[in-house]
Design a protein around this motif. Structure first.
Motif, short mmCIF file in Angstrom:
data_model
loop_
_atom_site.label_atom_id
_atom_site.label_comp_id
_atom_site.label_asym_id
_atom_site.label_seq_id
_atom_site.Cartn_x
_atom_site.Cartn_y
_atom_site.Cartn_z
N GLU A 46 -33.56 8.99 10.19
CA GLU A 46 -34.18 8.59 8.93
C GLU A 46 -33.49 7.36 8.35
O GLU A 46 -34.15 6.43 7.87
CB GLU A 46 -34.11 9.75 7.93
N ASP A 47 -32.17 7.32 8.42
CA ASP A 47 -31.44 6.15 7.94
C ASP A 47 -31.81 4.90 8.72
O ASP A 47 -31.99 3.83 8.14
CB ASP A 47 -29.93 6.37 8.05
N VAL A 48 -31.93 5.04 10.03
CA VAL A 48 -32.28 3.90 10.89
C VAL A 48 -33.63 3.33 10.49
O VAL A 48 -33.83 2.12 10.46
CB VAL A 48 -32.28 4.32 12.38
N VAL A 49 -34.57 4.18 10.16
CA VAL A 49 -35.92 3.74 9.80
C VAL A 49 -35.97 3.19 8.38
O VAL A 49 -36.60 2.15 8.14
CB VAL A 49 -36.92 4.91 9.94
N HIS A 50 -35.29 3.81 7.44
CA HIS A 50 -35.44 3.42 6.04
C HIS A 50 -34.63 2.19 5.65
O HIS A 50 -34.94 1.57 4.64
CB HIS A 50 -35.12 4.60 5.13
N GLU A 51 -33.64 1.80 6.39
CA GLU A 51 -32.86 0.62 6.05
C GLU A 51 -33.64 -0.70 6.18
O GLU A 51 -33.54 -1.55 5.31
CB GLU A 51 -31.58 0.57 6.86
N PRO A 52 -34.41 -0.90 7.24
CA PRO A 52 -35.09 -2.20 7.38
C PRO A 52 -36.19 -2.46 6.35
O PRO A 52 -36.41 -3.61 5.97
CB PRO A 52 -35.69 -2.16 8.79
N PHE A 53 -36.87 -1.44 5.90
CA PHE A 53 -37.99 -1.66 4.98
C PHE A 53 -37.54 -2.26 3.65
O PHE A 53 -38.12 -3.25 3.20
CB PHE A 53 -38.81 -0.38 4.80
N PRO A 54 -36.52 -1.70 2.98
CA PRO A 54 -36.07 -2.34 1.74
C PRO A 54 -35.50 -3.74 1.98
O PRO A 54 -35.68 -4.64 1.15
CB PRO A 54 -34.98 -1.40 1.20
N ALA A 55 -34.83 -3.94 3.11
CA ALA A 55 -34.30 -5.27 3.42
C ALA A 55 -35.44 -6.27 3.57
O ALA A 55 -35.35 -7.41 3.10
CB ALA A 55 -33.46 -5.22 4.70
N LEU A 56 -36.51 -5.86 4.20
CA LEU A 56 -37.67 -6.72 4.37
C LEU A 56 -38.33 -7.01 3.02
O LEU A 56 -38.77 -8.12 2.76
CB LEU A 56 -38.67 -6.06 5.33
N TRP A 57 -38.37 -6.01 2.15
CA TRP A 57 -38.95 -6.20 0.82
C TRP A 57 -38.11 -7.19 0.00
O TRP A 57 -38.65 -8.08 -0.65
CB TRP A 57 -39.04 -4.86 0.09
N ARG A 58 -36.78 -7.03 0.05
CA ARG A 58 -35.91 -7.90 -0.74
C ARG A 58 -35.94 -9.35 -0.25
O ARG A 58 -35.82 -10.26 -1.05
CB ARG A 58 -34.47 -7.39 -0.69
N ASN A 59 -36.08 -9.54 1.05
CA ASN A 59 -36.02 -10.90 1.60
C ASN A 59 -37.02 -11.07 2.75
O ASN A 59 -36.63 -11.14 3.90
CB ASN A 59 -34.60 -11.20 2.07
N PRO A 60 -38.31 -11.16 2.44
CA PRO A 60 -39.31 -11.29 3.50
C PRO A 60 -39.16 -12.58 4.31
O PRO A 60 -39.56 -12.63 5.47
CB PRO A 60 -40.65 -11.24 2.78
N ALA A 61 -38.53 -13.60 3.75
CA ALA A 61 -38.33 -14.85 4.48
C ALA A 61 -37.36 -14.67 5.65
O ALA A 61 -37.37 -15.47 6.59
CB ALA A 61 -37.81 -15.93 3.54
N ALA A 62 -36.57 -13.61 5.62
CA ALA A 62 -35.62 -13.36 6.71
C ALA A 62 -36.31 -12.80 7.95
O ALA A 62 -35.71 -12.76 9.02
CB ALA A 62 -34.53 -12.39 6.24
N TYR A 63 -37.55 -12.37 7.80
CA TYR A 63 -38.29 -11.85 8.95
C TYR A 63 -38.50 -12.96 9.96
O TYR A 63 -39.02 -14.02 9.63
CB TYR A 63 -39.64 -11.27 8.50
N ASP A 64 -38.06 -12.74 11.18
CA ASP A 64 -38.15 -13.75 12.24
C ASP A 64 -39.24 -13.34 13.23
O ASP A 64 -39.02 -12.51 14.09
CB ASP A 64 -36.79 -13.87 12.95
N HIS A 65 -40.40 -13.96 13.06
CA HIS A 65 -41.55 -13.64 13.91
C HIS A 65 -41.28 -13.86 15.39
O HIS A 65 -41.84 -13.19 16.25
CB HIS A 65 -42.77 -14.44 13.44
N SER A 66 -40.39 -14.79 15.71
CA SER A 66 -40.10 -15.08 17.12
C SER A 66 -39.39 -13.91 17.81
O SER A 66 -39.38 -13.82 19.03
CB SER A 66 -39.26 -16.35 17.25
N ARG A 67 -38.82 -12.99 17.03
CA ARG A 67 -38.14 -11.83 17.60
C ARG A 67 -39.09 -10.67 17.86
O ARG A 67 -38.69 -9.63 18.35
CB ARG A 67 -37.01 -11.39 16.69
N GLY A 68 -40.34 -10.84 17.51
CA GLY A 68 -41.34 -9.79 17.75
C GLY A 68 -42.16 -9.55 16.51
O GLY A 68 -41.65 -9.59 15.40
N GLY A 69 -43.44 -9.35 16.70
CA GLY A 69 -44.33 -9.13 15.58
C GLY A 69 -44.62 -7.66 15.41
O GLY A 69 -44.24 -6.83 16.22
N PHE A 70 -45.28 -7.36 14.33
CA PHE A 70 -45.77 -6.01 14.12
C PHE A 70 -47.05 -5.88 14.92
O PHE A 70 -47.94 -6.71 14.81
CB PHE A 70 -46.07 -5.77 12.64
N VAL A 71 -47.14 -4.86 15.72
CA VAL A 71 -48.36 -4.66 16.52
C VAL A 71 -49.00 -3.35 16.07
O VAL A 71 -48.31 -2.44 15.62
CB VAL A 71 -48.05 -4.62 18.03
#
Length: 73
Positions: A46-71
């Motif tokens: 649960e910790d592994v899953v819930h950590e990335p979502f708030p990080a993505l919300w706080r800083n969406p510009a940090a999302y690196d599409h070249s590392r893989g997209g949401f499919v």
């Protein structure tokens, strides 16, 4: 439906709550299932899953599409 391949988008200088909610609703359960297979302990999974979502919300510009997209799940 919003494009999930690029991650959450910003609208008007803010975050798009609808798109973020769709991402979470769509990917949290499959991500947890994968984490659960890797991490036997449900709390760690649960910790592994819930950590990335708030990080993505706080800083969406940090999302690196070249590392893989949401499919689509």
């Amino acid at each position: 439906m919003a494009s999930h391949r690029r991650g959450p988008r910003r609208t008007g200088g803010g975050r798009d709550r609808t798109t973020f909610g769709e991402l979470y609703d769509r990917y949290a359960k499959p991500a947890y299932s994968l984490a659960r297979r890797i991490r036997v302990d449900p709390d760690l999974a649960e910790d592994v899953v819930h950590e990335p979502f708030p990080a993505l919300w706080r800083n969406p510009a940090a999302y690196d599409h070249s590392r893989g997209g949401f499919v689509p799940a």
